[in-house]
Design a protein around this motif. Structure first.
Motif, mmCIF file in Angstrom:
data_model
loop_
_atom_site.group_PDB
_atom_site.id
_atom_site.type_symbol
_atom_site.label_atom_id
_atom_site.label_comp_id
_atom_site.label_asym_id
_atom_site.label_seq_id
_atom_site.Cartn_x
_atom_site.Cartn_y
_atom_site.Cartn_z
ATOM 1 N N TRP A 268 -5.501 7.454 0.382
ATOM 2 C CA TRP A 268 -5.713 7.938 1.591
ATOM 3 C C TRP A 268 -7.110 8.499 1.892
ATOM 4 O O TRP A 268 -7.676 9.111 1.164
ATOM 5 C CB TRP A 268 -4.881 9.226 1.879
ATOM 6 C CG TRP A 268 -3.492 8.990 1.740
ATOM 7 C CD1 TRP A 268 -2.630 9.326 0.532
ATOM 8 C CD2 TRP A 268 -2.321 8.418 2.527
ATOM 9 N NE1 TRP A 268 -1.124 8.881 0.630
ATOM 10 C CE2 TRP A 268 -1.106 8.313 2.047
ATOM 11 C CE3 TRP A 268 -2.565 8.083 3.918
ATOM 12 C CZ2 TRP A 268 -0.054 7.734 2.634
ATOM 13 C CZ3 TRP A 268 -1.395 7.492 4.487
ATOM 14 C CH2 TRP A 268 -0.117 7.375 4.033
ATOM 15 N N TYR B 28 3.151 8.480 8.099
ATOM 16 C CA TYR B 28 3.581 8.408 6.610
ATOM 17 C C TYR B 28 5.116 9.383 6.624
ATOM 18 O O TYR B 28 5.154 10.241 7.658
ATOM 19 C CB TYR B 28 2.839 9.253 5.621
ATOM 20 C CG TYR B 28 3.398 9.643 4.367
ATOM 21 C CD1 TYR B 28 3.665 8.770 3.268
ATOM 22 C CD2 TYR B 28 3.667 11.008 3.916
ATOM 23 C CE1 TYR B 28 3.858 9.130 2.195
ATOM 24 C CE2 TYR B 28 4.036 11.345 2.732
ATOM 25 C CZ TYR B 28 4.256 10.443 1.762
ATOM 26 O OH TYR B 28 4.915 10.900 0.676
ATOM 27 N N ILE C 3 -1.654 3.398 9.045
ATOM 28 C CA ILE C 3 -0.696 4.487 8.499
ATOM 29 C C ILE C 3 -1.376 5.902 8.344
ATOM 30 O O ILE C 3 -2.426 5.829 7.692
ATOM 31 C CB ILE C 3 -0.025 4.236 7.448
ATOM 32 C CG1 ILE C 3 0.508 2.990 7.372
ATOM 33 C CG2 ILE C 3 1.140 5.476 7.071
ATOM 34 C CD1 ILE C 3 1.250 2.342 5.724
ATOM 35 N N LEU D 10 -4.470 5.492 5.417
ATOM 36 C CA LEU D 10 -4.122 4.474 4.392
ATOM 37 C C LEU D 10 -4.960 3.396 4.282
ATOM 38 O O LEU D 10 -4.696 2.699 5.358
ATOM 39 C CB LEU D 10 -2.740 4.374 4.013
ATOM 40 C CG LEU D 10 -2.159 3.567 2.876
ATOM 41 C CD1 LEU D 10 -1.900 4.568 1.563
ATOM 42 C CD2 LEU D 10 -1.396 2.506 2.764
ATOM 43 N N LYS E 205 -1.643 10.204 7.621
ATOM 44 C CA LYS E 205 -0.912 11.183 7.014
ATOM 45 C C LYS E 205 -1.665 12.402 6.962
ATOM 46 O O LYS E 205 -2.891 12.258 6.561
ATOM 47 C CB LYS E 205 -0.693 10.883 5.516
ATOM 48 C CG LYS E 205 -0.025 11.985 4.634
ATOM 49 C CD LYS E 205 -0.146 11.684 3.186
ATOM 50 C CE LYS E 205 0.609 12.574 2.265
ATOM 51 N NZ LYS E 205 0.049 12.460 0.759
ATOM 52 N N ILE F 75 5.850 3.300 0.142
ATOM 53 C CA ILE F 75 6.260 4.494 0.879
ATOM 54 C C ILE F 75 6.833 4.113 2.231
ATOM 55 O O ILE F 75 6.994 3.147 2.515
ATOM 56 C CB ILE F 75 4.690 5.428 1.422
ATOM 57 C CG1 ILE F 75 3.838 4.318 2.185
ATOM 58 C CG2 ILE F 75 3.952 5.799 0.208
ATOM 59 C CD1 ILE F 75 2.707 5.030 2.932
ATOM 60 N N VAL G 168 7.416 4.663 6.393
ATOM 61 C CA VAL G 168 6.784 5.100 7.368
ATOM 62 C C VAL G 168 7.876 5.402 8.927
ATOM 63 O O VAL G 168 8.819 4.925 8.709
ATOM 64 C CB VAL G 168 5.679 4.119 7.860
ATOM 65 C CG1 VAL G 168 4.497 4.079 6.925
ATOM 66 C CG2 VAL G 168 6.456 2.722 8.084
#
Ligand SMILES: [Zn+2]
Length: 275
Positions: A246, A228, A155, A162, A157, A201, A203
């Motif tokens: 992160w 994200y 993932i 992550l 961001k 979270i 996605v």
């Protein structure tokens, strides 16, 4: 560039009981261990003529590089220079092909060992003669090798990735979020559910990358990249995950090696490789 991580090692054929010839390879398992020939600090797969009477008939698994490979039940006592090695202890001390052959052989051994009797009627199971499966000697119930699909997801961001530390895994390394596909679920739904369960979270832009067999747990890992979405901060479940954050490409923690699709995907992020 990225290595090929899981060569298709067996020219897959029917399982059959056969006499093993002298030059043919034998995978002897006992519990979670496999018999290996020790040469210095290296392990190689033994051949029948090196084990003599210590090993009897075997089950033909398939061909590796044109050579027949068998699986057999090993005796506790084995000749000098051979020893039973834990499946995970082989990793640093055998070549890549031998590691995968012993691992996939272990998956087949575990499957046969766990299905000696029919779950429907309780009678013995036997090798099916026209498919790679087991068949009940009485009610004809058919059991195929077990495979448990699981997702693994990288993932992103902004320019961060992550990574999470799994509470159940020993060591200090961080990896990607992963989890098993549930009955009735698409693999994209599994990605969303596992990410929400483990780190809280959402996605989006979920894109399939590649798969990798993971014989140690009879899994098929399905790798995804995702981004994200939303505003939720990371909230770990404290059950499977003990820490998640992160990470920038130039400040990654300890990560899995290139034997796993997770290791490969993290390096794709780190080296900014187009996929
Ligand atoms: Zn049965």
């Amino acid at each position: 560039m990225i290595n090929e991580i899981s060569p298709n090692i067996f020219n897959i054929s029917l399982l059959s009981r056969e006499n093993i010839r002298s030059e043919e390879q034998v995978l002897c398992y006992r519990g979670g261990r496999v018999l290996m020939k020790n040469i210095g600090d290296k392990f190689i797969i033994p051949k029948k003529n090196e084990l003599g009477e210590f090993v009897g008939d075997g089950i033909f698994l398939g061909e590796v590089d044109g050579e027949k490979c068998f699986m057999a039940e090993g005796k506790e006592e084995m000749p000098q220079g051979f020893s039973y090695v834990g499946m995970r202890d082989i990793r640093g001390q055998a070549d890549k092909l031998s590691k995968w052959v012993t691992a996939v052989g272990f998956q087949m051994y575990s499957w046969l060992n766990d299905n000696k009797f029919c779950g429907r009627c309780g009678n013995p199971m036997d090798l099916k003669n026209d498919e790679r499966a087991l068949e009940c000697t009485d009610c004809k119930n058919i059991i195929f090798p077990k495979l448990s699909p699981a997702i693994i997801v990288a993932i992103k961001k902004d320019n961060k990735l992550l990574l999470a530390k799994n509470r159940l895994h020993p060591g200090t390394f961080y990896s990607l979020i992963a989890g098993y596909v549930e009955a009735g679920e698409t693999i994209e739904e599994t990605v969303k559910r596992e990410v929400m369960e483990e780190v809280g979270i959402d996605v989006k832009n979920i894109k399939y990358y590649k798969s990798q067999p993971w014989p140690f747990s009879s899994s098929l890992m399905l790798g995804f990249f995702a981004e994200y979405d939303g505003n939720n901060p990371i909230k770990i479940d404290n059950v499977e995950i003990s820490h998640a954050d992160w990470f920038d490409a130039d400040s990654l923690p300890e990560i899995p090696n290139m034997d796993s699709v997770a290791g490969e995907m993290i390096r794709i992020f780190r080296d900014n490789i187009e996929v």
